[in-house]
Enzyme design. Structure first.
Site, PDB file in Angstrom:
ATOM      1  N   ASP A  24      37.527  33.418  31.807  1.00  0.00           N
ATOM      2  CA  ASP A  24      37.275  32.824  33.127  1.00  0.00           C
ATOM      3  C   ASP A  24      38.285  31.720  33.432  1.00  0.00           C
ATOM      4  OD1 ASP A  24      35.965  32.574  35.531  1.00  0.00           O
ATOM      5  OD2 ASP A  24      34.343  31.332  34.746  1.00  0.00           O
ATOM      6  N   GLY A  25      38.594  31.571  34.720  1.00  0.00           N
ATOM      7  CA  GLY A  25      39.427  30.455  35.165  1.00  0.00           C
ATOM      8  C   GLY A  25      40.799  30.843  35.699  1.00  0.00           C
ATOM      9  N   HIS A  41      45.546  35.928  37.690  1.00  0.00           N
ATOM     10  CA  HIS A  41      45.093  37.104  36.938  1.00  0.00           C
ATOM     11  C   HIS A  41      46.242  37.693  36.112  1.00  0.00           C
ATOM     12  CE1 HIS A  41      41.247  36.855  38.776  1.00  0.00           C
ATOM     13  NE2 HIS A  41      41.629  37.247  39.983  1.00  0.00           N
ATOM     14  N   SER A  69      33.231  42.122  36.421  1.00  0.00           N
ATOM     15  CA  SER A  69      31.776  42.235  36.330  1.00  0.00           C
ATOM     16  C   SER A  69      31.238  43.058  37.487  1.00  0.00           C
ATOM     17  CB  SER A  69      31.131  40.845  36.340  1.00  0.00           C
ATOM     18  OG  SER A  69      31.122  40.309  37.652  1.00  0.00           O
ATOM     19  N   TRP A  73      32.362  42.757  42.534  1.00  0.00           N
ATOM     20  CA  TRP A  73      32.534  43.532  43.766  1.00  0.00           C
ATOM     21  C   TRP A  73      32.325  42.650  44.993  1.00  0.00           C
ATOM     22  CZ3 TRP A  73      34.743  48.146  43.694  1.00  0.00           C
ATOM     23  CH2 TRP A  73      34.615  48.951  42.562  1.00  0.00           C
ATOM     24  N   LEU A 135      41.509  47.373  15.040  1.00  0.00           N
ATOM     25  CA  LEU A 135      40.688  46.624  15.997  1.00  0.00           C
ATOM     26  C   LEU A 135      40.182  47.538  17.115  1.00  0.00           C
ATOM     27  CD1 LEU A 135      39.674  43.878  17.196  1.00  0.00           C
ATOM     28  CD2 LEU A 135      41.871  43.713  18.337  1.00  0.00           C
ATOM     29  N   ARG A 192      33.583  31.517  25.992  1.00  0.00           N
ATOM     30  CA  ARG A 192      33.838  31.471  27.436  1.00  0.00           C
ATOM     31  C   ARG A 192      34.791  30.329  27.733  1.00  0.00           C
ATOM     32  NH1 ARG A 192      30.173  32.671  32.667  1.00  0.00           N
ATOM     33  NH2 ARG A 192      31.830  32.374  34.197  1.00  0.00           N
ATOM     34  N   GLU A 211      26.646  33.336  18.373  1.00  0.00           N
ATOM     35  CA  GLU A 211      27.014  31.926  18.461  1.00  0.00           C
ATOM     36  C   GLU A 211      27.860  31.751  19.718  1.00  0.00           C
ATOM     37  OE1 GLU A 211      26.078  29.436  16.481  1.00  0.00           O
ATOM     38  OE2 GLU A 211      24.860  30.839  15.323  1.00  0.00           O
TER      39      GLU A 211
HETATM   40  C1  IPE Z   1      32.572  36.359  34.845  1.00  0.00           C
HETATM   41  O1  IPE Z   1      33.335  35.443  35.562  1.00  0.00           O
HETATM   42  C2  IPE Z   1      33.179  37.723  34.959  1.00  0.00           C
HETATM   43  C3  IPE Z   1      34.460  37.912  34.295  1.00  0.00           C
HETATM   44  C4  IPE Z   1      35.087  37.035  33.538  1.00  0.00           C
HETATM   45  C5  IPE Z   1      35.049  39.205  34.478  1.00  0.00           C
HETATM   46  P1  IPE Z   1      32.969  35.064  37.052  1.00  0.00           P
HETATM   47  O2  IPE Z   1      33.967  34.051  37.481  1.00  0.00           O
HETATM   48  O3  IPE Z   1      32.844  36.278  37.871  1.00  0.00           O
HETATM   49  O4  IPE Z   1      31.524  34.420  36.867  1.00  0.00           O
HETATM   50  P2  IPE Z   1      30.750  33.355  37.736  1.00  0.00           P
HETATM   51  O5  IPE Z   1      30.788  33.853  39.145  1.00  0.00           O
HETATM   52  O6  IPE Z   1      31.483  32.070  37.593  1.00  0.00           O
HETATM   53  O7  IPE Z   1      29.392  33.284  37.139  1.00  0.00           O
HETATM   54  C1  IPE Z   2      38.237  35.350  35.617  1.00  0.00           C
HETATM   55  O1  IPE Z   2      38.860  34.416  36.430  1.00  0.00           O
HETATM   56  C2  IPE Z   2      38.721  36.748  35.865  1.00  0.00           C
HETATM   57  C3  IPE Z   2      37.786  37.579  36.642  1.00  0.00           C
HETATM   58  C4  IPE Z   2      36.566  37.275  36.978  1.00  0.00           C
HETATM   59  C5  IPE Z   2      38.299  38.863  37.075  1.00  0.00           C
HETATM   60  P1  IPE Z   2      38.269  34.081  37.867  1.00  0.00           P
HETATM   61  O2  IPE Z   2      38.893  34.992  38.862  1.00  0.00           O
HETATM   62  O3  IPE Z   2      36.794  34.089  37.846  1.00  0.00           O
HETATM   63  O4  IPE Z   2      38.833  32.598  38.062  1.00  0.00           O
HETATM   64  P2  IPE Z   2      38.027  31.363  38.621  1.00  0.00           P
HETATM   65  O5  IPE Z   2      36.746  31.273  37.850  1.00  0.00           O
HETATM   66  O6  IPE Z   2      37.813  31.595  40.064  1.00  0.00           O
HETATM   67  O7  IPE Z   2      38.932  30.194  38.335  1.00  0.00           O
HETATM   68 MG    MG Z   3      35.380  32.715  37.482  1.00  0.00          MG
END
Ligand code: IPE
Ligand code: IPE
Ligand code: MG
Length: 244
Positions: A24-25, A41, A69, A73, A135, A192, A211
């Site tokens: 995430d991020g 991305h 996820s 969508w 792996l 995460r 964990e």
């Molecule tokens: C979770 O991240 C899904 C993926 C890393 C693919 P999101 O950015 O979609 O989750 P929320 O919206 O912060 O819960």
């Molecule tokens: C995670 O990064 C990748 C996917 C969910 C596809 P984000 O796209 O959720 O990035 P943030 O959370 O908005 O920074």
């Molecule tokens: Mg995110």
């Protein structure tokens, strides 16, 4: 300690078998640089490469990364399309290297809403690796933990009605054998990034005793050193599974 020293300090008899990562991020990483989300991305895809290599370095057996996820969508169509295109490009570019490392890659998730031609191109790219014994990399794509349980319940119900399954015989092992993760052990360690402290519908059945390891680092900034640090921290924890 540098990366090599950290690797050497991993207790080989107690490595997690399965690590699951909520990557995430990416969007925030790009925003900080005044770039669009897809730039983030793209940078994040390079981190996948790095964590796979790291897993190979310390003999990890299973790695599941959350790439898209069921709820993603709800993002703008341009971002969704960009993510799909990026995944295919990334896999095509990396597949020879992945294969050379004896890594087996499969998608994990639902086929619903996905273009069959797109899925076919992904799987045509991945199938080169399907006999690899190193792996086991799973890319959770169009994956939702609740959706996973729903599809399992549907199949079990159908077989109960047709008499193939005796409802009295339904237990945890039977349910697990219908989840998308049926051929993998549960994650021992869930990572995460990005400072969010939530599960976001990832492997909700399977992480019952995982964990948790959280970092504020955004996914494109996550490195193999962070990955090994998570493993070392994991090894310092006492897993009790409800016992004493
Ligand atoms: C979770 O991240 C899904 C993926 C890393 C693919 P999101 O950015 O979609 O989750 P929320 O919206 O912060 O819960
Ligand atoms: C995670 O990064 C990748 C996917 C969910 C596809 P984000 O796209 O959720 O990035 P943030 O959370 O908005 O920074
Ligand atoms: Mg995110």
């Amino acid at each position: 300690m540098d990366y090599k020293e950290m690797l050497a300090s991993i207790d080989k008899s107690r490595v997690p078998q399965h690590i699951a990562i909520i990557m995430d991020g990416n969007g925030r990483w790009a925003k900080k640089r005044l770039k669009n989300r897809l730039f983030g991305h793209r940078a994040g895809a390079q981190t996948i490469r790095e964590v796979v290599e790291c897993g190979v370095d310390f003999g990890l057996k299973y790695l599941t990364v959350y790439a898209f996820s069921a709820e993603n969508w709800n993002r703008p169509e341009a971002e969704i399309k960009g993510l799909f295109k990026l995944l295919l490009e990334f896999l095509k570019k990396e597949i020879d290297e992945i294969h050379a490392n004896n890594v087996c890659v499969k998608l994990l998730g639902s086929e619903e809403r996905l273009d069959p031609a797109y899925l076919a191109s992904i799987n045509n790219t991945l199938k080169l690796t399907w006999n690899n014994t190193g792996l086991q990399l799973r890319i959770a794509f169009n994956y939702g933990g609740r959706q996973d349980i729903v599809q399992a319940v549907k199949k079990i119900s159908q077989k109960s009605i047709s008499g193939e399954i005796d409802p009295e015989s339904i237990n945890q092992e039977l349910i697990e054998s219908y989840l998308y993760t049926r051929d993998m052990p549960d994650p021992d360690l869930l990572i995460r990034t990005s400072g969010e402290l939530r599960i976001s519908n990832f492997l909700i059945w399977q992480i019952a005793y995982a964990e948790m390891w959280f970092t504020d680092k955004l996914w494109p900034d996550f490195t193999r050193v962070d990955m090994v640090q998570a493993v070392l921290d994991f090894q310092n924890r006492n897993r009790r599974f409800g016992a004493l």
